[in-house]
Design an enzyme around this catalytic site. Structure first.
Site, mmCIF file in Angstrom:
data_model
loop_
_atom_site.group_PDB
_atom_site.id
_atom_site.type_symbol
_atom_site.label_atom_id
_atom_site.label_comp_id
_atom_site.label_asym_id
_atom_site.label_seq_id
_atom_site.Cartn_x
_atom_site.Cartn_y
_atom_site.Cartn_z
ATOM 1 N N GLU A 63 40.546 36.141 39.317
ATOM 2 C CA GLU A 63 39.867 36.276 40.615
ATOM 3 C C GLU A 63 38.569 37.057 40.471
ATOM 4 O OE1 GLU A 63 41.264 33.983 41.958
ATOM 5 O OE2 GLU A 63 42.012 34.762 43.861
ATOM 6 N N THR B 18 32.723 32.313 48.059
ATOM 7 C CA THR B 18 33.495 33.498 48.419
ATOM 8 C C THR B 18 32.574 34.732 48.469
ATOM 9 O OG1 THR B 18 35.416 32.550 47.339
ATOM 10 C CG2 THR B 18 35.500 34.900 47.796
#
Lengths: 310, 310
Positions: free
Chosen positions: B131, B183
């Site tokens: 991530e 994101t």
């Protein structure tokens, strides 16, 4: 001859906020509680008789119980008169929901006299008028647990949305150091804005606390009893706070913090022996600081206002 | 002759945030999922074979699954080699945890080859490195549900504290409008500070949602699916968001919102018929807007990464 009906209730003390649950969580304790008696009068309106030494106002519109009952009267179609006698044991200003006990006790007792025409949610709504009188804000985090019992979540005030949360057995130790912290002052020192990253920590803890309570996970309850937003600001108004908190944890408490807006501090423990050890920690600290104080060892109480005699 | 051991896994898509639970809640869905195969190699290190058309990098340090496996290798006392084959079905950038599926799938599969030496919490820790590579932030709200399954709470990242939350059966409708929301961009438009009064609303809803899930109270889940902080800012990046949300609720959905940082939108429903009606609402809206889109009707899946063949 008509036998006059008198309702007697016990209205418990409550702990609002529950560390990380500022403005949304609260719980009722078994002790202390106020005693109240109510009866119908022929003359419409509210009469209040104070049977204690707190010199609270007897005029209904200046008394929190009176304000709550006046809100109830407004929603009755017929004129009704109540005589309410209050013997308070919960010291006003101690931070364990003294005003909420008066307001909630009054409306629960009155509703019993009226054969329960109002719902619990209605009663919370009426009693919030007492909180408005006491602190300027219609908050429900003492009122709701006082009426529902146990641990309650106030998900929302507008519209009112109260959720009863089941909880495993929990012992509560409370210390009330005899200093004055006015709710309005404790509110005014809070910052209007907070960092998003701190808010995220806070709601992680709130979610953890709710989950710990509902799943009876004591360790998770303990880990979640952390407040990164309100406590760091408010605790400076309470001498000895950090020491009491740290030593209570060392003595085995799961955790705890400021009760409501203070000055009382509460700690939760899994068993009574730990709760008593925590009480000793609290007493030692305030004796050392030379501050008068009261302590209680009690439990989270699944009932709210209790009807003692109808 | 030694029979070579190959582990095959399915790594599911996940929905992070769950409306009010920004950065702390997420859930796994039954579909879509990525297929992955892993085997030990004689040569230490990581080899990655991409068996799809997404043209993702095969260099381990540039691939999210590779980054997760490299973090795992660092904690092994002996040199180990893995060959990982990935066939992605979860489109990268769609907002349903595509990178998390790669990272989580890889470490679960590798750990199975290693006979489960690592705990689930270790695996979350390793996978968070994927991530970090994908978005610059070591968040766990896709990784944790991908590994634990069901709905998970990430109470805290430092230290890592993951809580599995039981939930009643819930159908999920997802629409992925084919626009790009990075994101990192979706994070950068968020304000660093928020109003305390809004944060209180948010944590009231989070507490309500956790309580609704654990107590199987669908109505409370629906009332709690409200985000006053993140959605108002991020939803402006997603065309059709408000219409999809409103019409999905009208079609019977309990509620929903942005999946992760978008652009996918998810809605929760109590039954499949409603979830299908919601899919129709989504398709109609994006057909009208002339935007390419995919939809899924699936369920919250109690398993995370599944071992298909060992």
């Amino acid at each position: 001859m008509v036998t006059e009906k008198i309702i007697k209730v016990h209205a418990p003390a409550t702990v609002a906020n529950m560390v990380c649950g500022f403005d949304i969580l609260g719980f009722a304790v078994k002790e202390p509680y106020d005693e109240m008696w109510i009866r119908l009068t022929e003359q419409p309106g509210i009469t209040i008789i104070n049977k204690d030494d707190y010199q609270l106002p007897a005029e209904p519109e200046k008394n929190v119980a009176g304000a709550a009952l006046l809100a109830m009267l407004e929603e009755l179609t017929q004129p009704v008169g109540f005589e309410l006698t209050i013997r308070k044991h919960i010291k006003p200003g101690s931070g364990v929901g003294s005003s909420a006990a008066s307001s909630a006790g009054a409306v629960v007792a009155a509703n019993t006299l009226l054969n329960g025409v109002f719902s619990k949610e209605d009663l919370v709504r009426f009693a919030m008028n007492g909180e408005k009188l006491a602190s300027g804000v219609k908050h429900a985090d003492n009122i709701a647990p006082c009426i529902y019992g146990g641990v309650t979540l106030i998900r929302s005030i507008h519209p009112l949305d109260i959720v009863a949360l089941t909880a495993p057995p929990l012992f509560v130790t409370i210390v009330h150091p005899q200093i004055e912290v006015r709710t309005a002052d404790a509110r005014s020192i809070l910052k209007k804005q907070v960092y998003l990253k701190d808010a995220i920590k806070q709601w992680g803890n709130i979610a953890g606390l709710v989950s710990g309570l509902l799943q009876s996970d004591y360790a998770l309850i303990g880990r979640s009893l952390e407040d990164v937003l309100i406590e760091p600001v408010r605790s400076i108004l309470i001498p000895g706070f950090n020491t009491v908190k740290q030593k209570s944890r060392e003595a085995g408490a799961l955790g705890g913090g400021i009760s409501g807006s203070g000055p009382s501090i509460f700690m939760l423990s899994k068993d009574e022996a730990t709760a008593i050890a925590v009480e000793k920690v609290m007493q030692d600290e305030y004796q050392q600081l030379g501050l008068d104080h009261h302590t209680y060892v009690t439990t989270i109480h699944s009932s709210g206002v209790e009807i003692i005699k109808a």
